[in-house]
Design a protein around this motif. Structure first.
Motif, PDB file in Angstrom:
ATOM      1  N   LEU A 143       0.813  -1.231   0.000  1.00  0.00           N
ATOM      2  CA  LEU A 143       0.000   0.000   0.000  1.00  0.00           C
ATOM      3  C   LEU A 143       0.843   1.276   0.000  1.00  0.00           C
ATOM      4  CD1 LEU A 143      -2.874  -0.871   2.529  1.00  0.00           C
ATOM      5  CD2 LEU A 143      -2.951  -0.924   0.043  1.00  0.00           C
ATOM      6  N   GLU A 144       2.122   1.157  -0.337  1.00  0.00           N
ATOM      7  CA  GLU A 144       2.976   2.354  -0.293  1.00  0.00           C
ATOM      8  C   GLU A 144       2.507   3.404  -1.292  1.00  0.00           C
ATOM      9  OE1 GLU A 144       7.705   3.599  -0.781  1.00  0.00           O
ATOM     10  OE2 GLU A 144       7.065   1.492  -0.880  1.00  0.00           O
ATOM     11  N   THR A 145       2.293   2.990  -2.525  1.00  0.00           N
ATOM     12  CA  THR A 145       1.871   3.941  -3.556  1.00  0.00           C
ATOM     13  C   THR A 145       0.505   4.524  -3.235  1.00  0.00           C
ATOM     14  OG1 THR A 145       3.139   2.685  -5.192  1.00  0.00           O
ATOM     15  CG2 THR A 145       1.479   4.227  -6.022  1.00  0.00           C
ATOM     16  N   GLN A 146      -0.408   3.675  -2.796  1.00  0.00           N
ATOM     17  CA  GLN A 146      -1.770   4.135  -2.528  1.00  0.00           C
ATOM     18  C   GLN A 146      -1.814   5.101  -1.347  1.00  0.00           C
ATOM     19  OE1 GLN A 146      -0.854   0.977  -2.956  1.00  0.00           O
ATOM     20  NE2 GLN A 146      -1.810   0.486  -4.918  1.00  0.00           N
ATOM     21  N   LEU A 147      -1.105   4.739  -0.267  1.00  0.00           N
ATOM     22  CA  LEU A 147      -1.107   5.620   0.900  1.00  0.00           C
ATOM     23  C   LEU A 147      -0.405   6.941   0.616  1.00  0.00           C
ATOM     24  CD1 LEU A 147      -0.396   3.018   3.733  1.00  0.00           C
ATOM     25  CD2 LEU A 147      -2.561   4.136   3.182  1.00  0.00           C
ATOM     26  N   ASN A 148       0.683   6.899  -0.133  1.00  0.00           N
ATOM     27  CA  ASN A 148       1.362   8.151  -0.505  1.00  0.00           C
ATOM     28  C   ASN A 148       0.446   9.034  -1.336  1.00  0.00           C
ATOM     29  OD1 ASN A 148       3.685   7.430   0.833  1.00  0.00           O
ATOM     30  ND2 ASN A 148       4.686   6.591  -0.995  1.00  0.00           N
ATOM     31  N   GLN A 149      -0.295   8.426  -2.245  1.00  0.00           N
ATOM     32  CA  GLN A 149      -1.209   9.203  -3.082  1.00  0.00           C
ATOM     33  C   GLN A 149      -2.321   9.826  -2.241  1.00  0.00           C
ATOM     34  OE1 GLN A 149      -2.872   6.936  -6.289  1.00  0.00           O
ATOM     35  NE2 GLN A 149      -3.765   8.717  -7.288  1.00  0.00           N
ATOM     36  N   ILE A 150      -2.857   9.035  -1.301  1.00  0.00           N
ATOM     37  CA  ILE A 150      -3.901   9.572  -0.426  1.00  0.00           C
ATOM     38  C   ILE A 150      -3.345  10.714   0.432  1.00  0.00           C
ATOM     39  CG2 ILE A 150      -5.392   9.028   1.528  1.00  0.00           C
ATOM     40  CD1 ILE A 150      -5.716   6.236   0.366  1.00  0.00           C
ATOM     41  N   PHE A 151      -2.147  10.534   0.955  1.00  0.00           N
ATOM     42  CA  PHE A 151      -1.543  11.576   1.800  1.00  0.00           C
ATOM     43  C   PHE A 151      -1.299  12.849   1.001  1.00  0.00           C
ATOM     44  CE2 PHE A 151       1.848  13.808   3.928  1.00  0.00           C
ATOM     45  CZ  PHE A 151       1.525  13.680   5.267  1.00  0.00           C
ATOM     46  N   ASP A 152      -0.761  12.698  -0.218  1.00  0.00           N
ATOM     47  CA  ASP A 152      -0.413  13.874  -1.017  1.00  0.00           C
ATOM     48  C   ASP A 152      -1.645  14.584  -1.561  1.00  0.00           C
ATOM     49  OD1 ASP A 152       2.232  13.308  -0.547  1.00  0.00           O
ATOM     50  OD2 ASP A 152       2.522  12.225  -2.436  1.00  0.00           O
ATOM     51  N   ARG A 279       2.148   6.127   6.903  1.00  0.00           N
ATOM     52  CA  ARG A 279       2.125   4.898   6.095  1.00  0.00           C
ATOM     53  C   ARG A 279       2.502   3.679   6.934  1.00  0.00           C
ATOM     54  NH1 ARG A 279       5.659   6.329   2.559  1.00  0.00           N
ATOM     55  NH2 ARG A 279       7.419   5.164   3.415  1.00  0.00           N
ATOM     56  N   ASP A 280       3.528   3.811   7.744  1.00  0.00           N
ATOM     57  CA  ASP A 280       3.958   2.685   8.579  1.00  0.00           C
ATOM     58  C   ASP A 280       2.894   2.319   9.611  1.00  0.00           C
ATOM     59  OD1 ASP A 280       6.288   2.670   7.164  1.00  0.00           O
ATOM     60  OD2 ASP A 280       7.444   3.806   8.659  1.00  0.00           O
ATOM     61  N   SER A 281       2.229   3.342  10.156  1.00  0.00           N
ATOM     62  CA  SER A 281       1.187   3.070  11.161  1.00  0.00           C
ATOM     63  C   SER A 281       0.017   2.325  10.547  1.00  0.00           C
ATOM     64  CB  SER A 281       0.707   4.385  11.785  1.00  0.00           C
ATOM     65  OG  SER A 281       1.780   5.069  12.402  1.00  0.00           O
TER      66      SER A 281
END
Length: 411
Positions: A143-152, A279-281
């Motif tokens: 989920l790295e890409t997905q979470l980064n996209q949601i965060f950004d 992301r880690d959490s």
């Protein structure tokens, strides 16, 4: 010329024509009749049954061999299959099947279909998906890409509007931090030890006028009286705290602070660290409790109702109805490409399975002699009648030749 002489000349062609006509007619009828064998004294009469009924078994085999050997050859079956399996025909058939499938989920089949779909959805979300999440969560890039996209795109650009900030500040002051809670927090904070620490620190670190006040008056008595007032005069304390909040303009300041709160105001390094921490959490939570969360969510959903709503939506969805024709066209093209490559093998495998020659044999064998006669006469009635007429003509000609011979001999 008397009558006997005239009859002698006329009789041969007339009798020959009659014999030729009825002989051919009898011969044609004997091909089919009698339909069953005839017996006299326990012995079967010859030429009974007719030629075709007596040889119906061999006729069936010969017809099947002829059809399969010269008419329905593998090459001809391939040509026939190509004509039947043209793209337009296949597309129409697939489109009909898709529409039929949508129709079948209505009426009496709707409940049955919804129960099956409910079980599939429940198994997917409650069993299959949690197991997949457990496996996926072990990966470092889960989920790295997905979470980064949601965060950004969501968290980083999120900012409260004025109305939202006002509602949130009101909620904080009325529910989270009302005057009574603030009063109780003051009482809990102003213990004897804390008052002593504050008083001693103020005495040691103050200077000038503040040193004089700190050492002459100190803060111990003031803070002790404040705690006593908050304990003894609860209602009055709450009123004073409320008035103080209004006088200091805490609500407008809090609203302004919340409205200006944005992650974009933070340093870039802090934002990156915050994104990584978020992301880690989330990944750790999904790894540890994701499957339990999905299973609990699955158990709390009424899947039968969800399946019914989904089926109703699929049945009435314009998008689904519009997609039927493109889907059928794509499936037809896929089948066409497949058949272009393997049609010869498919036909070769289909011929033994269909067993067409045996079907022909059984069909001819099961047809009665009377039905065969009617079928053949229905096809070649004119030809058979021409043979009968030809027999009469030939008999007449032969009789006429005999008359000519008699005349030539002078009777």
């Amino acid at each position: 010329m008397d009558f006997s002489t005239l009859w002698l000349l006329i009789a041969p062609p007339v009798v020959g024509g009659i014999i030729g006509y009825f002989t051919n007619d009898l011969a044609i009828k004997m091909l089919f009749r009698p339909y069953r064998p005839l017996y006299i004294g326990g012995r079967k009469l010859p030429l009974t049954p007719g030629l075709i009924p007596a040889n119906q078994e061999r006729l069936a085999k010969r017809v099947a061999d002829t059809i399969m050997g010269s008419l329905l050859t593998p090459e001809e079956l391939q040509k026939l299959a190509r004509r039947l399996l043209q793209t337009e025909r296949m597309q129409a058939a697939i489109l009909w099947l898709l529409k039929l499938a949508l129709t079948q989920i209505q009426g009496s089949n709707e409940q049955k279909t919804s129960k099956i779909l409910a079980k599939v959805l429940k198994d997917l979300l409650g069993q299959s998906l949690p197991r997949l999440v457990k496996i996926w969560a072990r990966r470092e890039d889960f989920l790295e890409t997905q979470l980064n996209q949601i965060f950004d795109q969501v968290l980083l650009e999120f900012q409260l509007t004025e109305a939202q900030a006002s509602q949130l500040s009101d909620w904080l002051l009325q529910v989270v931090l009302p005057p009574d809670v603030i009063r109780q927090a003051l009482v809990d904070f102003l213990t004897d030890r804390n008052i002593q620490v504050i008083d001693e620190g103020f005495r040691e670190k103050s200077s000038g006028t503040y040193w004089v006040v700190a050492n002459l008056f100190g803060l111990r008595n003031t803070l002790t009286r404040l705690r006593t007032y908050c304990l003894d005069e609860k209602d009055a304390s709450n009123v004073r705290i409320k008035e103080l909040i209004q006088s200091l303009g805490v609500q407008p300041r809090l609203r302004e602070w919340m409205q200006n709160l944005s992650l974009q105001n933070l340093p870039v390094s802090t934002v990156r660290q915050l994104r990584k921490t978020t992301r880690d959490s989330i990944r750790s939570y999904v790894q540890e409790r994701g499957s339990d969360l999905l299973q609990g969510l699955s158990n709390s959903i009424d899947w039968d109702n969800v399946a019914l709503m989904l089926l109703n939506r699929l049945r009435t969805s314009p998008a689904v109805n519009r997609s039927l024709e493109p889907v059928s066209q794509e499936l037809a093209l896929i089948l066409e490409r497949y058949l272009e490559q393997d049609l010869e093998n498919i036909v070769a495998k289909a011929i033994p399975i269909l067993d067409i020659d045996q079907v022909i044999i059984e069909r001819v064998r099961a047809t009665s002699a009377q039905e065969l006669e009617l079928a053949i006469q229905g096809i070649v009635r004119n030809e058979l009648q021409a043979i009968v007429n030809l027999g009469g003509v030939l008999g007449f000609v032969i009789g006429l030749l005999q008359t000519v011979i008699l005349l030539a001999r002078g009777l």
